[in-house]
Write an enzyme that holds these catalytic residues in place. Structure first.
Site, short mmCIF file in Angstrom:
data_model
loop_
_atom_site.label_atom_id
_atom_site.label_comp_id
_atom_site.label_asym_id
_atom_site.label_seq_id
_atom_site.Cartn_x
_atom_site.Cartn_y
_atom_site.Cartn_z
N LYS A 1 0.86 -1.19 0.00
CA LYS A 1 0.00 0.00 0.00
C LYS A 1 0.89 1.23 0.00
O LYS A 1 1.76 1.38 0.85
CB LYS A 1 -0.90 0.02 1.24
N ASP B 1 -5.17 0.01 9.00
CA ASP B 1 -4.94 0.00 7.56
C ASP B 1 -5.53 -1.22 6.87
O ASP B 1 -5.45 -1.32 5.64
CB ASP B 1 -3.44 0.05 7.26
#
Length: 293
Positions: free
Chosen positions: A11, A138
């Site tokens: 990410k 996350d």
């Protein structure tokens, strides 16, 4: 049932605005995230006793298996899906650890996708999102790894964004930077706001299919965690300086809380050329040309 497999892509925080610190100690943020071709792999042997084996080039830095977010995600899933089928996970760790790439969160999200498939759950099942949220801040954005704007503590997500593929080089100088330490160094007291411009609500229409326009848009949106991360790990500044000096680099930023930095380039060819040159200069660094989507 046959072995199941899922990718856990890195990410990348293309932007990261820290808006303030809540009374509970967590930080509100706004971040435009994309996902890289580089990542880890997660395998599931269905219906075996719940367990985890970690292998791969960065496995030694991943910490004890019992603390891994993959197992935490599986337990959170089982709590919300009574009678859920589980299994034995194998995590092939390829990404650097504590690197600002959301590797552990992406691993956990991949595990949840595998369990959803094993148990016949759709990816938009609210129990899956609840398990992701319980696992880590996350993890929700990594469940469906497409470019999005994330807000809150990572639990408020936009619809997928029409981000054109972005050629990039990811660089990590092999220095682990724990996220908690970077936020402490930011120095916000509970209830305090961080001065700065408001983060845009999405991508402007001018960026549709236009990577150069995306770079221009991102150039005015910094990562608020760069200053505290640089203070803790000056090596990050060295990596950013090397990338900034490269003629191929159109934009250089740090991802997340570091220490990984990235450069956006005009094409996959220029990204590969830059990566080769950096590896020749710094053979001990982790350097990956990739596409961000």
């Amino acid at each position: 049932m046959e072995l199941m497999r899922a990718r856990a892509p890195a990410k990348i925080n293309l932007t990261l605005r820290i808006e303030g610190r809540r009374a509970d100690g967590f930080h509100d943020l706004a971040s435009l995230v994309a996902f890289a071709g580089a990542g880890d792999l997660v395998f599931l042997h269905p219906d075996a006793p719940l367990a985890l084996e970690v292998c791969g080039p960065t496995a030694a830095a991943a910490g004890p298996d019992d603390d891994n977010l993959v197992l935490r995600a599986a337990r959170a899933f089982a709590e919300r899906v009574p009678g859920a089928r589980l299994g034995r996970f194998v995590l092939e760790k390829r990404l650097p650890v504590a690197a600002g790439l959301g590797g552990g969160s992406s691993d956990a999200a991949a595990a949840l996708r595998l369990l959803a498939g094993l148990n016949g759950l759709a990816l938009d099942d609210p129990r899956l999102f609840a398990a992701a949220r319980a696992t880590g801040s996350d993890v929700p954005v990594c469940l469906d790894p497409r470019a999005r704007l994330m807000r809150g503590v990572g639990d408020v997500l936009s619809a997928p964004l029409a981000l054109p593929p972005l050629s990039a080089v990811l660089v990590n100088c092999r220095v682990a930077v724990p996220t908690a330490g970077v936020f402490r160094a930011l120095g916000l007291a509970p209830g305090a706001a961080l001065a700065g411009p408001e983060h845009p609500a999405g991508l402007p229409e001018t960026t549709m299919g236009n990577a150069a326009a995306v770079c221009a848009f991102l150039s005015g949106l910094p990562n608020d965690l760069e200053p505290p991360a640089l203070a803790l790990a000056p090596e990050i500044g060295r990596a950013m300086a090397l990338l900034s000096e490269a003629p191929e680099a159109r934009l250089v930023r740090m991802s997340g809380s570091g220490a990984t930095v990235f450069a956006l380039t005009d094409s996959c060819r220029t990204a590969a050329s830059l990566a080769r040159r950096l590896l020749a200069q710094q053979p001990g660094w982790w350097v990956k040309p990739t596409l961000l989507r």
